[in-house]
Write a protein that holds these residues in place. Structure first.
Motif, PDB file in Angstrom:
ATOM      1  N   CYS A  23       0.915  -1.363  -0.121  1.00 21.27           N
ATOM      2  CA  CYS A  23      -0.028   0.038  -0.027  1.00 21.27           C
ATOM      3  C   CYS A  23       0.887   1.232   0.077  1.00 21.27           C
ATOM      4  N   LEU A  24       2.036   1.154   0.659  1.00 19.79           N
ATOM      5  CA  LEU A  24       2.891   2.389   0.753  1.00 19.79           C
ATOM      6  C   LEU A  24       3.354   2.701  -0.726  1.00 19.79           C
ATOM      7  N   SER A  25       3.289   2.061  -1.850  1.00 19.13           N
ATOM      8  CA  SER A  25       3.690   2.536  -3.121  1.00 19.13           C
ATOM      9  C   SER A  25       2.734   3.403  -4.000  1.00 19.13           C
ATOM     10  N   ASN A  26       1.843   3.667  -3.074  1.00 10.76           N
ATOM     11  CA  ASN A  26       0.626   4.674  -3.663  1.00 10.76           C
ATOM     12  C   ASN A  26       1.295   6.016  -3.383  1.00 10.76           C
ATOM     13  N   LYS A  27       1.696   6.539  -4.465  1.00  7.65           N
ATOM     14  CA  LYS A  27       1.973   7.874  -4.292  1.00  7.65           C
ATOM     15  C   LYS A  27       0.958   9.057  -4.112  1.00  7.65           C
ATOM     16  N   GLN A  28      -0.335   8.722  -4.498  1.00  5.28           N
ATOM     17  CA  GLN A  28      -1.330   9.487  -4.175  1.00  5.28           C
ATOM     18  C   GLN A  28      -1.317   9.795  -2.651  1.00  5.28           C
ATOM     19  N   GLN A  29      -1.389   8.533  -1.913  1.00  5.18           N
ATOM     20  CA  GLN A  29      -1.338   8.660  -0.483  1.00  5.18           C
ATOM     21  C   GLN A  29      -0.254   9.185   0.366  1.00  5.18           C
ATOM     22  N   TYR A  30       0.796   8.420  -0.313  1.00  2.62           N
ATOM     23  CA  TYR A  30       2.286   8.803   0.379  1.00  2.62           C
ATOM     24  C   TYR A  30       3.142   9.050  -0.623  1.00  2.62           C
ATOM     25  N   PRO A  31       3.069  10.572  -0.769  1.00  2.00           N
ATOM     26  CA  PRO A  31       4.087  11.078  -1.727  1.00  2.00           C
ATOM     27  C   PRO A  31       5.495  11.180  -1.383  1.00  2.00           C
ATOM     28  N   SER A  32       5.859  11.157  -0.191  1.00  2.00           N
ATOM     29  CA  SER A  32       7.155  11.368   0.488  1.00  2.00           C
ATOM     30  C   SER A  32       7.852  10.313   0.962  1.00  2.00           C
ATOM     31  N   PHE A  33       7.163   9.012   0.541  1.00  2.00           N
ATOM     32  CA  PHE A  33       7.532   7.736   1.162  1.00  2.00           C
ATOM     33  C   PHE A  33       8.619   6.903   0.200  1.00  2.00           C
ATOM     34  N   PHE A  34       9.710   6.287   0.785  1.00  2.00           N
ATOM     35  CA  PHE A  34      10.442   5.744  -0.114  1.00  2.00           C
ATOM     36  C   PHE A  34      11.030   4.609   0.902  1.00  2.00           C
ATOM     37  N   ARG A  35      11.443   3.608   0.286  1.00  2.93           N
ATOM     38  CA  ARG A  35      11.913   2.293   0.995  1.00  2.93           C
ATOM     39  C   ARG A  35      13.461   1.737   0.116  1.00  2.93           C
ATOM     40  N   THR A  36      14.206   1.125   1.022  1.00  2.00           N
ATOM     41  CA  THR A  36      15.154   0.141   0.273  1.00  2.00           C
ATOM     42  C   THR A  36      14.944  -1.257   0.455  1.00  2.00           C
ATOM     43  N   ILE A  37      13.838  -1.411   0.965  1.00  2.00           N
ATOM     44  CA  ILE A  37      13.474  -3.018   0.910  1.00  2.00           C
ATOM     45  C   ILE A  37      12.285  -3.286  -0.170  1.00  2.00           C
ATOM     46  N   PRO A  38      12.314  -4.254  -0.895  1.00  2.00           N
ATOM     47  CA  PRO A  38      11.261  -4.392  -1.794  1.00  2.00           C
ATOM     48  C   PRO A  38       9.872  -4.305  -1.296  1.00  2.00           C
ATOM     49  N   SER A  39       8.754  -3.975  -1.990  1.00  2.00           N
ATOM     50  CA  SER A  39       7.396  -4.070  -1.424  1.00  2.00           C
ATOM     51  C   SER A  39       7.068  -5.379  -1.371  1.00  2.00           C
ATOM     52  N   ASP A  40       6.092  -5.530  -0.430  1.00  2.00           N
ATOM     53  CA  ASP A  40       5.423  -6.960  -0.295  1.00  2.00           C
ATOM     54  C   ASP A  40       4.586  -7.702  -1.712  1.00  2.00           C
TER      55      ASP A  40
ATOM     56  N   HIS B 124      23.622  -1.898  -5.123  1.00  2.00           N
ATOM     57  CA  HIS B 124      23.080  -0.554  -6.036  1.00  2.00           C
ATOM     58  C   HIS B 124      21.920  -0.138  -5.308  1.00  2.00           C
ATOM     59  N   VAL B 125      21.589   1.325  -5.051  1.00  2.00           N
ATOM     60  CA  VAL B 125      20.826   2.043  -4.750  1.00  2.00           C
ATOM     61  C   VAL B 125      20.004   2.942  -5.658  1.00  2.00           C
ATOM     62  N   SER B 126      18.602   2.970  -5.966  1.00  2.00           N
ATOM     63  CA  SER B 126      18.221   3.462  -6.713  1.00  2.00           C
ATOM     64  C   SER B 126      16.382   3.265  -6.315  1.00  2.00           C
ATOM     65  N   PHE B 127      15.439   4.171  -7.043  1.00  2.00           N
ATOM     66  CA  PHE B 127      14.131   3.999  -6.443  1.00  2.00           C
ATOM     67  C   PHE B 127      13.276   4.287  -7.585  1.00  2.00           C
ATOM     68  N   ASP B 128      12.417   3.380  -8.048  1.00  2.00           N
ATOM     69  CA  ASP B 128      11.428   3.703  -9.204  1.00  2.00           C
ATOM     70  C   ASP B 128      10.499   4.770  -8.703  1.00  2.00           C
ATOM     71  N   SER B 129       9.539   4.733  -9.913  1.00  2.00           N
ATOM     72  CA  SER B 129       8.538   5.963  -9.561  1.00  2.00           C
ATOM     73  C   SER B 129       7.631   5.976  -8.524  1.00  2.00           C
ATOM     74  N   ASN B 130       7.575   4.554  -7.719  1.00  2.00           N
ATOM     75  CA  ASN B 130       6.681   4.495  -6.611  1.00  2.00           C
ATOM     76  C   ASN B 130       7.673   4.528  -5.419  1.00  2.00           C
TER      77      ASN B 130
END
Length: 814
Positions: A143-160, A414-420
């Motif tokens: 759920c934290l990949s939803n940028k509409q609700q959590y626009p400032s959230f990032f993570r270094t661990i993959p989404s569930d 490696h460290v990078s983030f996608d659009s989510n």
């Protein structure tokens, strides 16, 4: 620790929070954490400090800039996480002094944390409107990949979402279709399990039960979940739960004997070393963040002095728990004072265990991601040198913007983030295997890379150990697999994995295990006895090599030989009165036509071809008309002969030999014309009869035009009836050897045979249709030759004394 720029940190160092009662009349007491201190979470927080000190000592990243930090304990609680998020956002001051601009962030450039999904959601809703970036190391809820609700959230661990799909594919990989599912009653567990169940449904996996629980639930609720697991028939249990929750459930399962289960775990608990004490979970498998190496971290963790520990109440609590002593005087404990000889180097604790740095590396990468974002805002490259302006005033939204662009590697990771705000999903496949000492170890047996093509995501490079140390993959299915030749029929009121195996219907097969339906063989094929393969249908026709064909061919040749032998006898005695009295020319022509009738039946035997189909019906029709025409001619001759004996009659001159020949030719030509029209308009042709029998093909001759076929038969029947009527009229003519009488008998047999032939022909299946037609030809031919010629041959060969003109003309003897 102070610095030019502050980075916040929030970790679940304790598992519980004191319950605060509100009376709404006095200021409530501050929220406090209670419960057992989690050494692994303490290691996460210390890894953040280590990373910041490493950055501060770097000459390439943020040179001349000193990062500070504020680290808080959230107690794994949403309310506490919200409280410390406000503190990090606005400082520790109880009031906002700048009332004109409440949107500006107060203290931190970014926040690292939290470990849980639910506290992270609460935090993100607080700091998101202020554009303060949050980089979590362990919050995996999709759920934290939803940028509409959590626009400032990032993570270094993959989404569930990735882990849920990987778990479903893992279950499918080992052929399990009947599983149990348990989850933490939290955002992490509920969202993760929802994603897993959706992916499992796509893979055709059925769930016997799905239960939720939480560590703060009453024991009765935990016991109910444990009892569901004990009573279930599913051998595989998928647990999407936090380690703190699983520890409570495992304690409950340990209280009573529990049937063996194959545990499949999510990353949150299956890689927690503290869970390895539950030995009945031996053989558990699950996914973990890849192990890593952080140079210098172990020395940093172990470099704790008494002075440093004493000034931190968190480190003090850890030290006292680890060595079972107390550093300060306390009335709440009966522990003795620490002597100062405690050696953390020899301490066996999750805090000191750096053999499998998984989540710790996620914390390390999160700190470096924030540092790179700050670097990109305040630092500039000029002439191969980096200059950073520590006096520049930056906003957290600038850090947020740069975090979306970070792309670097640290220690080979490696460290990078996608659009989510998510990283690439790569997992280790972890298996709990028993060591030689009898304890459980986490062994990496393979990898899962979500970026690889479908079907190639798994790489298993070591042998797995299953429950109870077994080497064979356990079975877990509601119903046994349906073998080829059967198909699945769902059991009423049960999931799709519960079914009965029903044999395929006649004419259909299934050539795969667990077929949902059977399918028909192609038209020219038929199933084998097991109904799992289609074989070409056997081709059937009346053959010269089978018994029936041999019998009919033998009778056909015998009949032709009898006709030829009769012709020889008649030729040898052609001058005898009985031959001459019976119109020898028509007799020889009749014998010739009978020979052809016998031989034409051979064209009905053998595989039909285009020419044989046209020949068999036309030859049969023409030869039989020729035969009946000869018999008809003989009958007319008999009638005319007796009419000619009447006084004044000269009728014979109108029916002499030329007229007899013309009569035979005329009747035959009509049949030839009928056959010609038939062959021109719609001739017979070979065909494969697929409808009479389901399991074999009948090769036969289609009539082409049914009208043509019945016209040929009808014309033969018309001549036969006409001949029969004339023979009946002449049967009582005075003569010792009445030819008409024998013709009457022959026509009677002929008509009886062909009248019987019609229903038999229509109702006979397959090759027996041809056999009936051949039988009718042979029977009628034998009837003619026996009735007309057998009496004459009998007199010629055995009663020569009757073969005299006197005897033939004697009206008083017979």
């Amino acid at each position: 620790m102070d610095g030019d720029y502050i980075v916040g940190g929030i970790f679940s160092i304790h598992n519980y929070m004191d319950t605060v009662k509100h009376n709404y009349t006095t200021i409530p007491e501050p929220l406090r954490c209670t419960g057992r201190l989690d050494p692994r979470e303490l290691r996460f927080s210390r890894a953040m400090i280590f990373a910041i000190e490493e950055i501060n000592n770097s000459t390439k990243l943020l040179p001349g800039i000193r990062l500070g930090y504020q680290i808080h304990d959230s107690c794994a609680s949403g309310p506490m996480a919200v409280k410390v998020a406000f503190q990090l956002t606005n400082g520790l001051d109880p009031l906002f002094y700048n009332r004109d601009n409440c949107s500006r962030s107060g203290m931190v450039m970014a926040i690292v944390g939290e470990s849980g999904s639910t506290p992270s959601i609460s935090m993100s809703r607080v700091i998101g409107p202020f554009n303060i970036p949050q980089v979590s190391h362990f919050a995996t809820c999709a759920c934290l990949s939803n940028k509409q609700q959590y626009p400032s959230f990032f993570r270094t661990i993959p989404s569930d979402q990735f882990q849920a799909e990987a778990l479903a594919k893992l279950v499918k990989q080992f052929g399990w279709t009947w599983i149990g599912a348990i989850r933490s009653d939290s955002d992490y567990g509920n969202n993760g399990m929802a994603s897993f169940l959706k992916a499992a449904h796509k893979e055709g996996i059925c769930v016997e039960y799905s239960e939720s629980f939480y560590r703060t639930h009453p024991r009765s609720r935990i016991k109910r979940v444990a009892d569901v697991i004990r009573r279930s028939t599913a051998m595989v249990v998928v647990a999407f739960a936090a380690s703190g929750d699983m520890r409570i459930l495992m304690d409950e399962l340990s209280r009573e004997p529990t049937p063996l289960r194959q545990w499949i775990g999510s990353e949150a608990w299956v890689t927690d070393p503290d869970m390895l004490k539950f030995t009945f979970c031996a053989g558990a498998i699950g996914f973990g963040i890849p192990r890593s190496v952080i140079p210098g971290l172990r020395d940093f963790l172990l470099n704790l002095t008494h002075t440093e520990v004493a000034v931190s109440h968190i480190l003090t609590e850890f030290w006292e728990d680890a060595f079972d002593c107390r550093l300060k005087k306390s009335a709440a404990t009966d522990k003795g004072f620490c002597e100062g000889t405690e050696d953390i180097q020899n301490l066996q604790s999750p805090y000191t265990d750096t053999s499998q740095l998984r989540i710790t590396n996620m914390v390390y990468k999160a700190v470096y991601a924030v540092a790179h974002a700050i670097h990109n805002v305040i630092c500039q490259e000029t002439n191969s040198t980096t200059h950073c302006d520590k006096l520049s005033r930056i906003e957290s939204k600038q850090i947020l913007s740069q975090l979306k662009k970070v792309n670097f590697s640290r220690n080979g990771y490696h460290v990078s983030f996608d659009s989510n705000g998510d990283p690439a999903a790569i997992y280790e496949l972890v298996n709990w295997q028993e060591s030689k000492s009898g304890s459980l170890d986490m062994v990496t047996v393979g990898y899962y890379d979500a970026s690889l093509p479908a079907g190639q995501e798994f790489l298993i490079n070591k042998n797995l150990t299953w429950m109870e140390g077994r080497t064979q993959v356990p079975m877990s299915a509601c119903s046994d697999s349906c073998p080829p030749g059967t198909h699945k029929v769902l059991q009423k009121g049960k999931p799709i994995c519960c079914y009965d195996c029903i044999p395929c219907p006649e004419g259909e097969i299934s050539n795969a295990t667990d077929s949902s339906d059977c399918f028909s063989c192609p038209k020219e094929f038929w199933p084998n006895a097991e109904k799992d393969t289609c074989f070409p249908k056997p081709v059937e026709f009346l053959s010269f090599t089978e018994v029936l064909g041999i019998i009919l061919a033998t009778f056909s040749l015998c009949g032709a030989c009898v006709a030829a032998l009769t012709a020889v006898i008649f030729f040898r005695h052609r001058t005898s009165p009985i031959v001459r009295a019976n119109n020898s020319e028509l007799s020889f022509l009749l014998l010739f036509s009978l020979t052809l009738c016998f031989l034409c039946s051979l064209t009905f035997i053998g595989a039909p071809s285009e020419w044989s189909c046209m020949l068999r019906h036309t030859a049969f029709g023409i030869t039989f008309v020729l035969c009946i025409s000869c018999v008809l001619g003989k009958t007319i001759v008999v009638l005319m002969a007796f009419k000619a004996t009447l006084p004044g009659s000269n009728i014979m001159k109108w029916f002499g030999p030329p007229q007899q020949r013309l009569t035979v030719v005329s009747f035959t030509i009509i049949q030839v014309l009928i056959c010609t029209v038939w062959l021109v308009v719609s001739p017979p042709f070979p065909m494969k009869n697929l409808t009479t029998y389901k399991d074999r093909i009948i090769l036969e001759c289609a009539l082409g035009s049914a009208v043509g076929f019945w016209a040929v038969l009808g014309y033969i029947g018309l001549l036969a009836v006409f001949c029969f009527v004339l023979a009946v009229l002449a049967r009582k003519l005075p003569d010792n050897f009445n030819e008409a009488k024998f013709i009457t008998f022959s026509m009677l047999i002929f008509c009886a045979v062909w009248i019987t032939f019609i229903p038999a022909y229509v109702s006979s299946p397959g090759k027996f249709t041809v056999a009936v037609e051949i039988f009718a030809i042979l029977a009628s031919s034998f009837g003619l030759i026996l009735c007309i010629f057998a009496p004459k041959c009998f007199i010629i060969l055995l009663k020569p004394e009757k073969n005299t003109k006197k005897h033939l003309m004697n009206k008083n003897q017979y």
